[in-house]
Design a protein around this motif. Structure first.
Motif, short mmCIF file in Angstrom:
data_model
loop_
_atom_site.label_atom_id
_atom_site.label_comp_id
_atom_site.label_asym_id
_atom_site.label_seq_id
_atom_site.Cartn_x
_atom_site.Cartn_y
_atom_site.Cartn_z
N ALA A 100 0.76 -1.06 0.05
CA ALA A 100 -0.05 0.01 -0.13
C ALA A 100 0.75 1.10 -0.04
O ALA A 100 0.65 2.01 -0.93
N MET A 101 2.08 1.19 0.70
CA MET A 101 2.96 2.26 0.97
C MET A 101 3.48 2.56 -0.44
O MET A 101 3.61 3.93 -0.87
N SER A 102 3.97 1.63 -1.30
CA SER A 102 4.61 1.75 -2.64
C SER A 102 3.86 2.30 -3.67
O SER A 102 4.34 2.47 -4.67
N GLN A 103 2.28 2.16 -3.50
CA GLN A 103 1.54 2.76 -4.56
C GLN A 103 1.40 4.34 -4.70
O GLN A 103 1.11 4.69 -5.81
N THR A 104 1.96 4.86 -3.83
CA THR A 104 2.04 6.58 -3.91
C THR A 104 2.92 7.26 -3.40
O THR A 104 3.17 6.64 -1.93
N SER A 105 3.16 8.59 -3.59
CA SER A 105 4.01 9.32 -3.01
C SER A 105 3.16 10.17 -2.04
O SER A 105 3.77 11.13 -1.10
N ASP A 106 2.12 10.40 -2.44
CA ASP A 106 1.14 11.08 -1.52
C ASP A 106 0.52 10.41 -0.52
O ASP A 106 0.36 8.94 -0.40
#
Length: 217
Positions: free
Chosen positions: A189-195
């Motif tokens: 889940a963390m790796s999916q977005t920089s936001d």
């Protein structure tokens, strides 16, 4: 007098070099001038039907927050199963992981919330590196209305390979989360977005990030 001047000069040069290191000035300022986080001790908060002593911390996790946090815990004199209440937008990943390790070593529980002096809880947010602190709780309460936010971690400095650093950061977080008993799906889940991505309660429960949902406040 000459020896004294030389010694003083040596100390001044060494101090200058130490403060010239990346992040050194921030660490010094937070340690001796103004911490980036604030805290308060609440004699009794009621969570899941039991009244417990709590340390509430809020603010950005800075370069010296782990040492600051350990000192606040010592002053608060929390016992195992007492509560660390969190409200933070995140900050330094390495400091957050140390804070989480301290919480686990002291067998404390965590919740995302603030509290007034009477112990009444209010919903709050915990995002980015704050989630690593939250993960340290032996029991991790999910307070109704509170939010947990994740995103991709990076620790790159000028000249670093951003791809390699992103992979290294992901590996560190994965190892930490597994140690805390949390599913590797949180790193996905963390790796999916920089936001910031706010997790739903069901999703956080499925990852074992939240272990015990609570209807209050």
């Amino acid at each position: 007098m000459t020896i004294f001047v030389l010694l003083l000069s040596g100390v001044a040069i060494r101090a200058y070099r130490e403060l010239s290191e990346p992040g050194a000035w921030d660490f010094w300022r937070e340690s001796y001038v103004a911490a980036t986080m604030t805290s308060s001790v609440i004699p009794g908060v009621v969570i899941d039907g039991s009244k417990r002593r709590a340390l509430a911390i809020s603010g950005r996790i800075g370069s010296a927050s782990a040492t600051w946090f350990r000192d606040r815990l010592d002053e608060a004199r929390l016992s195992p199963d007492d509560v660390v209440l969190l409200s933070s937008p995140g900050g330094a990943m390495d400091q957050a992981a140390i804070m989480g390790e301290v919480i686990r070593a002291r067998r404390l529980v965590t919740a995302v919330a603030t509290s007034d002096a009477s112990g009444k809880l209010r919903a709050a947010g915990c995002a980015s590196a704050c989630v690593l602190v939250y993960a340290g709780g032996e029991t991790r309460y999910g307070i109704a209305g509170s939010r947990l936010g994740v995103h991709r971690f990076t620790m790159s400095k000028p000249g670093d390979d951003p791809v390699a650093e992103a992979q290294r950061s992901q590996g560190i977080v994965l190892s930490y989360m597994r140690k805390m008993g949390i599913s590797s799906r949180i790193v996905e889940a963390m790796s999916q977005t920089s936001d910031i991505r706010w997790l739903g309660t069901k999703e956080a429960l499925a990852m074992n990030l939240i272990t015990t949902p609570v209807d209050q406040p």
